[in-house]
Design a protein around this motif. Structure first.
Motif, PDB file in Angstrom:
ATOM      1  N   GLY A 208      32.526  -6.326   7.876  1.00  0.00           N
ATOM      2  CA  GLY A 208      33.938  -5.663   7.875  1.00  0.00           C
ATOM      3  C   GLY A 208      33.780  -4.374   8.813  1.00  0.00           C
ATOM      4  N   THR A 209      33.488  -3.416   8.108  1.00  0.00           N
ATOM      5  CA  THR A 209      33.451  -1.971   8.835  1.00  0.00           C
ATOM      6  C   THR A 209      31.796  -1.145   8.345  1.00  0.00           C
ATOM      7  OG1 THR A 209      33.935  -0.976   6.785  1.00  0.00           O
ATOM      8  CG2 THR A 209      35.908  -1.326   7.921  1.00  0.00           C
ATOM      9  N   VAL A 210      31.919  -0.067   9.491  1.00  0.00           N
ATOM     10  CA  VAL A 210      30.461   0.426   9.305  1.00  0.00           C
ATOM     11  C   VAL A 210      30.091   0.972   7.987  1.00  0.00           C
ATOM     12  CG1 VAL A 210      29.448   2.412  10.483  1.00  0.00           C
ATOM     13  CG2 VAL A 210      30.886   1.023  11.870  1.00  0.00           C
ATOM     14  N   GLU A 211      31.242   1.340   7.105  1.00  0.00           N
ATOM     15  CA  GLU A 211      30.695   1.726   5.953  1.00  0.00           C
ATOM     16  C   GLU A 211      30.181   0.688   5.052  1.00  0.00           C
ATOM     17  OE1 GLU A 211      34.443   2.105   7.103  1.00  0.00           O
ATOM     18  OE2 GLU A 211      33.383   3.978   8.163  1.00  0.00           O
ATOM     19  N   ASN A 212      30.471  -0.485   5.226  1.00  0.00           N
ATOM     20  CA  ASN A 212      29.730  -1.500   4.424  1.00  0.00           C
ATOM     21  C   ASN A 212      28.255  -1.977   4.791  1.00  0.00           C
ATOM     22  OD1 ASN A 212      32.296  -1.502   3.114  1.00  0.00           O
ATOM     23  ND2 ASN A 212      33.046  -3.087   4.209  1.00  0.00           N
ATOM     24  N   VAL A 213      27.760  -1.335   6.077  1.00  0.00           N
ATOM     25  CA  VAL A 213      26.681  -1.705   6.338  1.00  0.00           C
ATOM     26  C   VAL A 213      25.208  -1.637   5.490  1.00  0.00           C
ATOM     27  CG1 VAL A 213      24.924  -1.215   8.356  1.00  0.00           C
ATOM     28  CG2 VAL A 213      27.070  -1.643   8.947  1.00  0.00           C
ATOM     29  N   ALA A 214      25.359  -0.586   4.992  1.00  0.00           N
ATOM     30  CA  ALA A 214      24.381   0.069   3.997  1.00  0.00           C
ATOM     31  C   ALA A 214      24.140  -0.787   2.815  1.00  0.00           C
ATOM     32  CB  ALA A 214      24.363   1.464   3.476  1.00  0.00           C
ATOM     33  N   GLY A 215      25.184  -1.316   2.248  1.00  0.00           N
ATOM     34  CA  GLY A 215      25.462  -2.325   1.179  1.00  0.00           C
ATOM     35  C   GLY A 215      25.016  -3.701   1.641  1.00  0.00           C
ATOM     36  N   PHE A 216      25.232  -4.173   2.814  1.00  0.00           N
ATOM     37  CA  PHE A 216      24.869  -5.253   3.351  1.00  0.00           C
ATOM     38  C   PHE A 216      23.308  -5.265   3.546  1.00  0.00           C
ATOM     39  CE2 PHE A 216      23.938  -8.158   6.832  1.00  0.00           C
ATOM     40  CZ  PHE A 216      24.588  -9.493   6.341  1.00  0.00           C
ATOM     41  N   MET A 217      22.692  -4.092   4.036  1.00  0.00           N
ATOM     42  CA  MET A 217      21.320  -4.251   4.417  1.00  0.00           C
ATOM     43  C   MET A 217      20.598  -4.524   3.093  1.00  0.00           C
ATOM     44  SD  MET A 217      20.907  -4.401   7.436  1.00  0.00           S
ATOM     45  CE  MET A 217      20.510  -3.594   8.840  1.00  0.00           C
ATOM     46  N   GLU A 218      21.075  -3.836   1.945  1.00  0.00           N
ATOM     47  CA  GLU A 218      20.420  -3.953   0.628  1.00  0.00           C
ATOM     48  C   GLU A 218      20.369  -5.338   0.376  1.00  0.00           C
ATOM     49  OE1 GLU A 218      18.656  -2.077  -1.223  1.00  0.00           O
ATOM     50  OE2 GLU A 218      18.973  -0.629   0.697  1.00  0.00           O
ATOM     51  N   LYS A 219      21.174  -6.304   0.723  1.00  0.00           N
ATOM     52  CA  LYS A 219      21.422  -7.772   0.530  1.00  0.00           C
ATOM     53  C   LYS A 219      20.535  -8.460   0.972  1.00  0.00           C
ATOM     54  CE  LYS A 219      26.121  -8.497  -0.726  1.00  0.00           C
ATOM     55  NZ  LYS A 219      27.325  -9.055  -0.006  1.00  0.00           N
ATOM     56  N   VAL A 220      20.343  -7.826   2.375  1.00  0.00           N
ATOM     57  CA  VAL A 220      19.021  -8.388   3.359  1.00  0.00           C
ATOM     58  C   VAL A 220      17.875  -8.276   2.535  1.00  0.00           C
ATOM     59  CG1 VAL A 220      18.020  -8.436   5.891  1.00  0.00           C
ATOM     60  CG2 VAL A 220      20.611  -8.049   5.370  1.00  0.00           C
ATOM     61  N   LYS A 221      17.672  -7.069   2.054  1.00  0.00           N
ATOM     62  CA  LYS A 221      16.293  -6.744   1.590  1.00  0.00           C
ATOM     63  C   LYS A 221      15.904  -7.474   0.402  1.00  0.00           C
ATOM     64  CE  LYS A 221      16.176  -2.192   3.624  1.00  0.00           C
ATOM     65  NZ  LYS A 221      16.373  -0.861   3.375  1.00  0.00           N
ATOM     66  N   THR A 222      16.900  -7.749  -0.250  1.00  0.00           N
ATOM     67  CA  THR A 222      16.858  -8.473  -1.769  1.00  0.00           C
ATOM     68  C   THR A 222      16.556  -9.982  -1.260  1.00  0.00           C
ATOM     69  OG1 THR A 222      18.935  -8.366  -2.164  1.00  0.00           O
ATOM     70  CG2 THR A 222      17.546  -6.777  -3.327  1.00  0.00           C
ATOM     71  N   LYS A 223      17.002 -10.484  -0.020  1.00  0.00           N
ATOM     72  CA  LYS A 223      16.825 -11.824   0.580  1.00  0.00           C
ATOM     73  C   LYS A 223      18.055 -12.592  -0.177  1.00  0.00           C
ATOM     74  CE  LYS A 223      11.490 -12.021   0.971  1.00  0.00           C
ATOM     75  NZ  LYS A 223      11.590 -11.838   2.375  1.00  0.00           N
ATOM     76  N   GLU A 224      19.057 -11.813  -0.421  1.00  0.00           N
ATOM     77  CA  GLU A 224      20.412 -12.527  -0.684  1.00  0.00           C
ATOM     78  C   GLU A 224      20.817 -13.066   0.595  1.00  0.00           C
ATOM     79  OE1 GLU A 224      23.773 -10.962  -2.967  1.00  0.00           O
ATOM     80  OE2 GLU A 224      22.132  -9.565  -3.731  1.00  0.00           O
ATOM     81  N   VAL A 225      20.727 -12.616   1.468  1.00  0.00           N
ATOM     82  CA  VAL A 225      21.359 -13.160   3.046  1.00  0.00           C
ATOM     83  C   VAL A 225      20.187 -12.544   4.110  1.00  0.00           C
ATOM     84  CG1 VAL A 225      23.788 -12.590   2.581  1.00  0.00           C
ATOM     85  CG2 VAL A 225      22.549 -10.663   3.207  1.00  0.00           C
ATOM     86  N   LYS A 226      20.313 -13.338   5.174  1.00  0.00           N
ATOM     87  CA  LYS A 226      19.643 -12.803   6.528  1.00  0.00           C
ATOM     88  C   LYS A 226      20.512 -12.206   7.461  1.00  0.00           C
ATOM     89  CE  LYS A 226      15.979 -16.127   7.061  1.00  0.00           C
ATOM     90  NZ  LYS A 226      15.309 -17.208   7.882  1.00  0.00           N
ATOM     91  N   LEU A 227      19.815 -11.313   8.099  1.00  0.00           N
ATOM     92  CA  LEU A 227      20.686 -10.605   9.154  1.00  0.00           C
ATOM     93  C   LEU A 227      20.409 -11.391  10.329  1.00  0.00           C
ATOM     94  CD1 LEU A 227      21.596  -8.004  10.128  1.00  0.00           C
ATOM     95  CD2 LEU A 227      19.513  -6.918  10.711  1.00  0.00           C
ATOM     96  N   MET A 228      21.472 -12.101  10.566  1.00  0.00           N
ATOM     97  CA  MET A 228      21.639 -13.167  11.662  1.00  0.00           C
ATOM     98  C   MET A 228      21.465 -12.478  13.003  1.00  0.00           C
ATOM     99  SD  MET A 228      21.843 -15.483   9.807  1.00  0.00           S
ATOM    100  CE  MET A 228      21.577 -17.017  11.009  1.00  0.00           C
ATOM    101  N   GLY A 229      20.572 -12.984  14.025  1.00  0.00           N
ATOM    102  CA  GLY A 229      20.589 -12.437  15.319  1.00  0.00           C
ATOM    103  C   GLY A 229      19.489 -11.754  15.332  1.00  0.00           C
ATOM    104  N   PHE A 230      18.541 -11.419  14.236  1.00  0.00           N
ATOM    105  CA  PHE A 230      17.211 -10.943  14.162  1.00  0.00           C
ATOM    106  C   PHE A 230      16.382 -11.799  13.865  1.00  0.00           C
ATOM    107  CE2 PHE A 230      17.471  -6.165  14.033  1.00  0.00           C
ATOM    108  CZ  PHE A 230      18.883  -5.994  14.664  1.00  0.00           C
ATOM    109  N   GLY A 231      15.119 -11.539  14.249  1.00  0.00           N
ATOM    110  CA  GLY A 231      13.998 -12.292  14.105  1.00  0.00           C
ATOM    111  C   GLY A 231      13.825 -13.315  15.117  1.00  0.00           C
ATOM    112  N   HIS A 232      12.577 -13.414  15.246  1.00  0.00           N
ATOM    113  CA  HIS A 232      12.217 -14.907  16.027  1.00  0.00           C
ATOM    114  C   HIS A 232      10.887 -15.293  15.731  1.00  0.00           C
ATOM    115  CE1 HIS A 232      11.836 -17.265  19.669  1.00  0.00           C
ATOM    116  NE2 HIS A 232      12.981 -16.923  19.793  1.00  0.00           N
ATOM    117  N   ARG A 233      10.675 -16.831  15.912  1.00  0.00           N
ATOM    118  CA  ARG A 233       9.628 -17.466  15.563  1.00  0.00           C
ATOM    119  C   ARG A 233       8.340 -17.051  16.421  1.00  0.00           C
ATOM    120  NH1 ARG A 233       7.565 -21.723  13.158  1.00  0.00           N
ATOM    121  NH2 ARG A 233       8.580 -21.171  11.473  1.00  0.00           N
TER     122      ARG A 233
END
Ligand code: ACO
Length: 425
Positions: free
Chosen positions: A283-308
């Motif tokens: 949604g907004t830039v303010e929510n980015v930090a919270g989303f990144m925490e979820k990425v680090k706890t592997k709740e979600v993946k950061l789509m568009g990042f990483g490659h085999r």
């Protein structure tokens, strides 16, 4: 043909030594020929094919550590800026860039085949209106096999060549129609006076009510570049699927439908759609930090990042980012999702979690933003990837059928029940 290096790897097995020949390609790591372990009663084990070369190929080379992508030896950034998509198609199919005359002839051949048999248009009516356009593509591209089967001899080089041309020419028509069908608009037929990218945008956005619809040249140029950047990528999941299906001698249109199926997943071509969904969710830039925490706890993946394969940077992403800036600048678009994407990128590139795991933006991180600016609906993103990758798939199919090949048949490490008898019956 690969060259034997004279070097051998030695495998100690059950007290015996097996010598395994080592071959060199023109670029990339040497490979160890493991076929002889079979005679010694063993299989090799490599789930995900992390270290397995399944074929020899002369089409595309990737060095994931250095961020190099070459088609027939030419770097992708040069092709994206100095050649158009159909020239890149010619290169992938034939091994060389076309001369001016060859280009005229090839472009005309593709133009000549943009129509599909009128019966094909009736397949669409069988789909629900809310069907995902990738589901439609799997069906209608596969259905082309019903139109080109009895008279198609895959052993005949001319038949193989015309198959490649037909696919490159017809897939944009089917792709645009898969969109028109879901929005309830009449199909727009191809216009052969337009370039490849212009024609696709025309079939997507023209309507009978807007007879003078003109394609914006900035958007056509960006579209062409997106096609070029997605044209081929060595032995990825969808290309390997096409090769595996093709190795059985199956109809090539059915093989390409198999490739489209493999591409659809969010870990592969479906990621461009997933990136925009993710940006919507954040949604907004303010929510980015919270989303990144979820990425680090592997709740979600950061789509568009990483490659085999790319563990440094994705060279396509670099050109795509430049194109993204160009398109948004030229169109005067100030997309808040772009600011959001840039913030995600900034945090990810400076965060220990991502640095340690070599996670960088891949091509799909930026392509979604450009496609959105062009006016392409999110559900069509992966369809556009499939359209562009069709040439890569069919080039690999052609290469496979131009020489000796074996049916693809992996083995397994069986961990199920040992033999037992049915009791009590
Ligand atoms: N977000 C957060 N963490 C990630 C991501 C990501 N996108 N990708 C990988 N990681 C983490 C993994 O959790 C793993 O962490 P760990 O070591 O703590 O277990 C580590 O990085 C290694 O990841 P793998 O899953 O082993 O990497 P793999 O090479 O198997 O996967 C893939 C590559 C599938 C592309 C993965 O990075 C991914 O799912 N990315 C998101 C989807 C995406 O953008 N796909 C497009 C690929 S490009 C294309 O098809 C054109």
């Amino acid at each position: 043909m690969s060259a034997a290096t004279g070097k051998k790897a030695v495998l100690q097995l059950d007290g015996k030594e097996i010598e395994l020949p080592i071959y060199s390609g023109t670029l990339g790591p040497d490979v160890i020929d493991v076929k002889d372990v079979l005679a010694a009663g063993h299989f090799t084990f490599d789930p995900g094919f992390m270290a397995t070369a399944a074929c020899e190929s002369k089409i595309t080379f990737i060095d994931g550590n250095k961020g190099v992508l070459l088609h027939r030896g030419y770097p992708i950034d040069q092709l994206a800026t100095k050649a158009d998509y159909l020239e890149t198609c010619y290169l992938l199919l034939n091994g060389e860039l076309p001369t001016a005359e060859q280009k005229v002839e090839f472009d005309a051949k593709v133009r000549n085949h943009t129509m599909v048999h009128d019966q094909v248009s009736r397949f669409f009516n069988g789909f629900r209106r809310d069907a995902h356009p990738m589901a439609i593509m799997v069906g209608v591209v596969g259905a082309l096999s019903a139109f080109y089967h009895n008279n198609l001899d895959i052993e005949d080089v001319n038949h193989r060549e015309i198959t490649a041309i037909r696919l490159i020419a017809k897939v944009p028509t089917l792709a645009a129609w898969s969109y028109k069908y879901t929005v309830g608009q009449p199909f727009v037929y191809p216009r052969n006076d337009l370039s490849y990218a212009e024609n696709f945008l025309y079939m997507m956005f023209a309507t009978p009510a807007d007879r003078d619809y003109k394609v914006n040249p900035i958007l056509a140029k960006a579209m062409d570049r997106i096609f070029t950047l997605h044209a081929d990528h060595e032995q990825n999941a969808s290309t390997s699927t096409v090769r595996l299906a093709g190795s059985t001698g199956a109809n090539p249109y059915a093989c390409i439908a198999a490739g489209i199926s493999a591409l659809w997943g969010p870990a592969h071509g479906g990621a461009n759609e997933a990136v925009l969904k993710m940006l919507d969710e954040i949604g907004t830039v303010e929510n980015v930090a919270g989303f990144m925490e979820k990425v680090k706890t592997k709740e979600v993946k950061l789509m568009g990042f990483g490659h085999r394969v790319y563990k440094n940077f994705d060279p396509r992403a670099k050109v795509m980012k430049e194109t993204c800036d160009e398109v948004l600048g030229a169109l005067g678009i100030n997309d808040p999702q772009l600011a959001l994407a840039m913030e995600l990128e900034r945090i990810a590139l400076s965060d220990e979690y991502f640095i340690k795991r070599n996670l960088y933006p891949n091509v799909d991180f930026y392509s979604g933003i450009i496609l959105k600016a062009i006016g392409i609906p999110t559900e069509m993103f992966t369809v556009i990837f499939a359209l562009a990758r069709t040439v890569g798939w069919i080039s690999h199919w052609l290469e496979m059928h131009s020489g000796p090949y074996k049916i693809g048949r992996p083995r397994q490490l069986y961990t199920g029940e040992v033999q037992r008898d049915i009791q009590g019956r």
